[in-house]
Write a protein that holds these residues in place. Sequence first.
Motif, PDB file in Angstrom:
ATOM      1  N   GLU A 229       0.787  -1.227  -0.242  1.00 59.25           N
ATOM      2  CA  GLU A 229      -0.165  -0.078   0.191  1.00 59.25           C
ATOM      3  C   GLU A 229       0.916   1.234  -0.023  1.00 59.25           C
ATOM      4  N   GLN A 230       1.937   1.429   0.787  1.00 56.88           N
ATOM      5  CA  GLN A 230       3.014   2.419   0.695  1.00 56.88           C
ATOM      6  C   GLN A 230       3.544   2.433  -0.643  1.00 56.88           C
ATOM      7  N   GLY A 231       3.665   1.335  -1.248  1.00 53.91           N
ATOM      8  CA  GLY A 231       4.408   1.487  -2.635  1.00 53.91           C
ATOM      9  C   GLY A 231       3.167   2.097  -3.740  1.00 53.91           C
ATOM     10  N   ASN A 232       1.811   1.705  -3.389  1.00 54.01           N
ATOM     11  CA  ASN A 232       0.982   2.376  -4.112  1.00 54.01           C
ATOM     12  C   ASN A 232       0.709   3.753  -4.095  1.00 54.01           C
ATOM     13  N   LEU A 233       0.799   4.331  -2.823  1.00 54.70           N
ATOM     14  CA  LEU A 233       0.726   5.657  -2.393  1.00 54.70           C
ATOM     15  C   LEU A 233       1.796   6.254  -3.112  1.00 54.70           C
ATOM     16  N   LEU A 234       3.101   5.863  -3.061  1.00 55.29           N
ATOM     17  CA  LEU A 234       4.135   6.467  -3.449  1.00 55.29           C
ATOM     18  C   LEU A 234       4.294   6.558  -5.174  1.00 55.29           C
ATOM     19  N   ASP A 235       3.785   5.329  -5.609  1.00 51.59           N
ATOM     20  CA  ASP A 235       3.529   5.491  -7.202  1.00 51.59           C
ATOM     21  C   ASP A 235       2.494   6.503  -7.647  1.00 51.59           C
ATOM     22  N   ALA A 236       1.454   6.575  -6.898  1.00 51.15           N
ATOM     23  CA  ALA A 236       0.338   7.627  -7.383  1.00 51.15           C
ATOM     24  C   ALA A 236       0.948   8.985  -7.174  1.00 51.15           C
ATOM     25  N   ALA A 237       2.118   9.174  -6.155  1.00 53.38           N
ATOM     26  CA  ALA A 237       2.747  10.426  -6.253  1.00 53.38           C
ATOM     27  C   ALA A 237       3.839  10.665  -7.076  1.00 53.38           C
TER      28      ALA A 237
END
Length: 535
Positions: A229-237
């Motif tokens: 989930e952290q990776g997904n947030l960072l990807d979205a950013a």
Amino acid sequence: MNPNLSDWDDDLPPEPEEAYQDLLRALRRKSGFGLFFVQCTPVEADNLIIKLPQEIPQKKIAVLRFVEAIDNLYQPVAESVKDKQVDILLIKGLEYSLYKYEKRSFGEITEGQFSNLISVPHILNHLNQQRERFRDDFPISFVFLLRSFSINYFIHRAPDFFDWRSGVFELPTAPEVVEQESTRLLLEGDYEEYLKLSSEQKIEKVIEIQDLLTEKDQPESRKAGLLVEQGNLLDAAKEYEAAITSYNQALKFQPDYYQAWNNQGKALRNLGRYEEALASFEQALKFQPDDYIVLNNKGIELWNLRRYEEALASYNEAVQIKPDDPQAWYNRGITLWDLERYEEALASYNEAVQIKPDYQEAWHNQGNTLGKLERYEEALASYVRTVTIQPDKHEAWHGKGFALGQLGCDEEALTAFNEALKIKPDYHQAWYNRGHALSNLGRNEEAIASYDQALKIKPDYHYAWYYKGAALIKLGRWKEGNKSINKAIEINPDFVKNIFNIQNKQIITSLLQKLGFQKLVQIAISFLRIIEFRG
């Protein structure tokens, strides 16, 4: 016996109940002005807000909550305690004023890089400057309920204010709260929703996850999910490198986590690292061979690497597993186009729009394919459908204009090109084809102006140079026309092989006949035949 062994637990964090009792004793004893900092999660802060008035009934307790950033705390405090007897003021949500300053290394489970800040957050600068006013005007105990990163900001960026502290209390997160908060974050995880978050909101969620990852009661199985989930947030950013680091950490805990392999592949793709991305998708398929989403992603990567036949095979697998996936049909159509299998590409786009009728990209590519097959009436219908769904798609307006031009509807084509240029004024192809429409309408001066606009944007566009020359010749401006045509040939010498086609012969001979140069007509025809033979 080693005497030091008796102190083996001195460095261990306090138990939740022990830390809480310490806080209660301090608040009971304190009268007048005081600053208390309590490190806890937002959930624990809410619990504390409920429990403290019950535990200390002799004290009048008020609550000040913030749900967005502020630059001034004095005024809200003054309004909150005005005409009231308040002994303790609980303040929650001050971290919202700090998120935009947070410069942490997202891919690592580390504390925020507050020490690298070149400026003090406005709210902390305000507290540094106003601490005497707080002391003199508010004879109450302030209790700041904060995350660990927020307290670090106070320590490093509001030292004048923090130095007056009456106590700092770390409330360890209870195991049930760790589980509850972790489950909530995992259930709420939605990439499309992450894209809608502001930068500060993304940082807030990343900090939540990082806090939970450091909890001693966090099982490894749940750490993997939180890291994804952290990776997904960072990807979205668009923090792709940090996202990859996060996915890698998840895979250390759970090597068969195929979603982590898949998401890592997408982040690598965004960095243009196609070979590595392909390897990630292939790893995902080892653990989940029938996942149509991963097969589709693998196909995209093979397409990026121009391995079109293999990409097509991957898309075929995807649509076999999930026949109603419009994305795979669409990508399959693109690949078939690149393989010059246009009828099959058209069929693939048709499948996509049957499944998803508002799939404007598929309608647009369907129009392009029909144009390639010279089925202009049908192409026109596809472009009309595209601009109905997405009126600001300049490429579709241009496609509509081109199809109308091929159908001899030059006035309507001109309108379509004008629409494309309203949306994208620097669209050189639209200026160029607008020139054609004007030329066909006999408006050659305007056509020349349109070709000139195309050449301002793309000076080496040899087609525009050539047709500008043709328009100049139609106006009898032979010298300028010849110069423009020569410029086209200078830019692309091979272009000369294509310019003397039958249509151009007809234009030239018609012009010469109108001017009465019958002998020159015969010479020109002979000359053109020689060039055609040599070409």
